[in-house]
Design an enzyme around this catalytic site. Sequence first.
Site, PDB file in Angstrom:
ATOM      1  N   ALA A 198      38.511  45.989  34.216  1.00 54.64           N
ATOM      2  CA  ALA A 198      39.005  45.794  35.580  1.00 54.64           C
ATOM      3  C   ALA A 198      38.513  44.430  36.047  1.00 54.64           C
ATOM      4  O   ALA A 198      37.512  43.914  35.530  1.00 54.64           O
ATOM      5  CB  ALA A 198      38.485  46.909  36.468  1.00 54.64           C
TER       6      ALA A 198
ATOM      7  N   GLU B 288      39.511  51.986  28.594  1.00 60.01           N
ATOM      8  CA  GLU B 288      40.047  53.202  29.217  1.00 60.01           C
ATOM      9  C   GLU B 288      41.576  53.250  29.108  1.00 60.01           C
ATOM     10  O   GLU B 288      42.164  54.313  28.897  1.00 60.01           O
ATOM     11  CB  GLU B 288      39.603  53.268  30.680  1.00 60.01           C
TER      12      GLU B 288
ATOM     13  N   GLY C  35      37.716  49.025  31.860  1.00 62.49           N
ATOM     14  CA  GLY C  35      39.065  49.531  32.140  1.00 62.49           C
ATOM     15  C   GLY C  35      40.053  49.256  31.010  1.00 62.49           C
ATOM     16  O   GLY C  35      41.046  49.960  30.878  1.00 62.49           O
TER      17      GLY C  35
ATOM     18  N   GLU D 199      30.282  49.253  32.110  1.00 57.23           N
ATOM     19  CA  GLU D 199      30.210  49.428  33.570  1.00 57.23           C
ATOM     20  C   GLU D 199      28.799  49.647  34.104  1.00 57.23           C
ATOM     21  O   GLU D 199      28.437  49.106  35.147  1.00 57.23           O
ATOM     22  CB  GLU D 199      31.106  50.598  34.003  1.00 57.23           C
TER      23      GLU D 199
HETATM   24  N1  CAA Z   1      37.219  40.467  35.334  1.00 55.79           N
HETATM   25  C1  CAA Z   1      37.537  39.255  35.810  1.00 55.79           C
HETATM   26  N2  CAA Z   1      37.574  38.138  35.047  1.00 55.79           N
HETATM   27  C2  CAA Z   1      37.254  38.276  33.759  1.00 55.79           C
HETATM   28  C3  CAA Z   1      36.929  39.526  33.191  1.00 55.79           C
HETATM   29  C4  CAA Z   1      36.915  40.657  34.048  1.00 55.79           C
HETATM   30  N3  CAA Z   1      36.654  41.898  33.600  1.00 55.79           N
HETATM   31  N4  CAA Z   1      36.655  39.348  31.872  1.00 55.79           N
HETATM   32  C5  CAA Z   1      36.828  38.030  31.625  1.00 55.79           C
HETATM   33  N5  CAA Z   1      37.194  37.391  32.761  1.00 55.79           N
HETATM   34  C6  CAA Z   1      37.472  35.972  32.940  1.00 55.79           C
HETATM   35  C7  CAA Z   1      36.177  35.159  32.956  1.00 55.79           C
HETATM   36  O1  CAA Z   1      35.580  35.201  34.238  1.00 55.79           O
HETATM   37  C8  CAA Z   1      36.691  33.779  32.581  1.00 55.79           C
HETATM   38  O2  CAA Z   1      37.301  33.200  33.716  1.00 55.79           O
HETATM   39  P1  CAA Z   1      36.945  31.655  34.113  1.00 55.79           P
HETATM   40  O3  CAA Z   1      37.466  30.852  32.944  1.00 55.79           O
HETATM   41  O4  CAA Z   1      37.695  31.456  35.372  1.00 55.79           O
HETATM   42  O5  CAA Z   1      35.461  31.588  34.219  1.00 55.79           O
HETATM   43  C9  CAA Z   1      37.812  34.088  31.587  1.00 55.79           C
HETATM   44  O6  CAA Z   1      38.178  35.463  31.819  1.00 55.79           O
HETATM   45  C10 CAA Z   1      37.353  33.981  30.128  1.00 55.79           C
HETATM   46  O7  CAA Z   1      36.209  34.796  29.982  1.00 55.79           O
HETATM   47  P2  CAA Z   1      34.795  34.261  29.420  1.00 55.79           P
HETATM   48  O8  CAA Z   1      34.661  32.799  29.657  1.00 55.79           O
HETATM   49  O9  CAA Z   1      33.739  35.144  29.924  1.00 55.79           O
HETATM   50  O10 CAA Z   1      35.042  34.474  27.859  1.00 55.79           O
HETATM   51  P3  CAA Z   1      33.927  34.749  26.754  1.00 55.79           P
HETATM   52  O11 CAA Z   1      34.623  34.651  25.452  1.00 55.79           O
HETATM   53  O12 CAA Z   1      32.738  33.902  26.978  1.00 55.79           O
HETATM   54  O13 CAA Z   1      33.463  36.281  26.977  1.00 55.79           O
HETATM   55  C11 CAA Z   1      33.797  38.616  27.402  1.00 55.79           C
HETATM   56  C12 CAA Z   1      34.393  37.321  26.811  1.00 55.79           C
HETATM   57  C13 CAA Z   1      32.613  39.078  26.593  1.00 55.79           C
HETATM   58  C14 CAA Z   1      34.908  39.674  27.333  1.00 55.79           C
HETATM   59  C15 CAA Z   1      33.365  38.374  28.869  1.00 55.79           C
HETATM   60  O14 CAA Z   1      34.457  37.743  29.561  1.00 55.79           O
HETATM   61  C16 CAA Z   1      33.013  39.624  29.621  1.00 55.79           C
HETATM   62  O15 CAA Z   1      31.942  40.162  29.448  1.00 55.79           O
HETATM   63  N6  CAA Z   1      33.928  40.109  30.511  1.00 55.79           N
HETATM   64  C17 CAA Z   1      33.655  41.227  31.352  1.00 55.79           C
HETATM   65  C18 CAA Z   1      33.738  42.536  30.585  1.00 55.79           C
HETATM   66  C19 CAA Z   1      33.385  43.705  31.486  1.00 55.79           C
HETATM   67  O16 CAA Z   1      32.292  43.823  31.964  1.00 55.79           O
HETATM   68  N7  CAA Z   1      34.375  44.601  31.705  1.00 55.79           N
HETATM   69  C20 CAA Z   1      34.201  45.755  32.519  1.00 55.79           C
HETATM   70  C21 CAA Z   1      34.665  45.501  33.916  1.00 55.79           C
HETATM   71  S1  CAA Z   1      34.291  46.819  35.028  1.00 55.79           S
HETATM   72  C22 CAA Z   1      35.516  47.960  34.793  1.00 55.79           C
HETATM   73  O17 CAA Z   1      36.349  47.839  33.927  1.00 55.79           O
HETATM   74  C23 CAA Z   1      35.436  49.103  35.748  1.00 55.79           C
HETATM   75  C24 CAA Z   1      36.283  50.283  35.443  1.00 55.79           C
HETATM   76  O18 CAA Z   1      35.915  51.230  34.803  1.00 55.79           O
HETATM   77  C25 CAA Z   1      37.608  50.379  35.978  1.00 55.79           C
END
Ligand code: CAA
Length: 269
Positions: free
Chosen positions: A75, A123, A120, A143
């Site tokens: 998400a 999921e 998400g 999460e």
């Molecule tokens: N939400 C918003 N933006 C996200 C995102 C997310 N979940 N995942 C990645 N992005 C964005 C980053 O912010 C980045 O944007 P900018 O270039 O503007 O900074 C772009 O996508 C590329 O990402 P990274 O630079 O971080 O890429 P990376 O290769 O270094 O890392 C990754 C990849 C490990 C997937 C890392 O992006 C990451 O950890 N993302 C978050 C994963 C996460 O925590 N997901 C769970 C979200 S909570 C949820 O899903 C709740 C639920 O149950 C509904």
Amino acid sequence: MTMTALPKVPTWTTLKLTTDGRVGVLTIDRPEALNALNSTVLRELEEAMDHLAARPDLGVVILTGGGSKAFVAGADIKEMVTLPAIEARAFTALGQRVNAKMEELPQPVIAAINGYALGGGMELALAADIRIASESAVFGLPEVGLGLHPGFGGTQRLLALVGKGRAAELVYTGDRIKADEALRLGIVNKVVPQDQLLPTAHAMAGRIAAAAPVAVMLAKAALTRGNATDLTTGLRYENETAALCFSTSDIREGFTAFIEKRKPCFEGK
Ligand code: CAA
């Protein structure tokens, strides 16, 4: 298959739907944010599920992520950061609804997981019928490390898929796992090289699309119901759906083709 006019494909900003015969390919296309699910993507996905439900010409759907890095990285954290609880409730309800609608689609859904499937995103993949992962796919429910827990149905669907102990470990630690570990745990059906991901999904989709459409649709309904109920109720449901197959002309075609030693030609009736 049907004489009714098919609905027009809606215009989306974050999704693409292409078709190849009876196979639809739905791509979440927001690669700059690793296909993260913001409310626009979720609203469009809900619309896409409603659209697909009204497409009897499509017998199977492949769901994948745009770009080469991610299926869906979760998400959208940047959108959630300011969400008050009451709006978060509506946001997660929307995510749950998308996944429930996918599970209730008449067509089987194959998730072709081309990279990160986190939060998400995992999921979403769990709500598909079949998951095929590329060797570069990474799974996880991170999460709890962010202060929340999976809210798009992940606790329940992972539990049903792999059992309490394995689900608990992934949910409580937020650990990321690679595709081969996901295969070992039974989260994915197969792991293939990245360049084989879509060809493998298409080959499987083609085999499903060649089967009797009503039988496949009712089998999906039986599996979905069975997953959410007790064995006795599930078996009763299966008895009804199996009997319903006998009301189709395709079953006669399937039996006759077997007896006549030829390939069946199904019409979805
Ligand atoms: N939400 C918003 N933006 C996200 C995102 C997310 N979940 N995942 C990645 N992005 C964005 C980053 O912010 C980045 O944007 P900018 O270039 O503007 O900074 C772009 O996508 C590329 O990402 P990274 O630079 O971080 O890429 P990376 O290769 O270094 O890392 C990754 C990849 C490990 C997937 C890392 O992006 C990451 O950890 N993302 C978050 C994963 C996460 O925590 N997901 C769970 C979200 S909570 C949820 O899903 C709740 C639920 O149950 C509904």
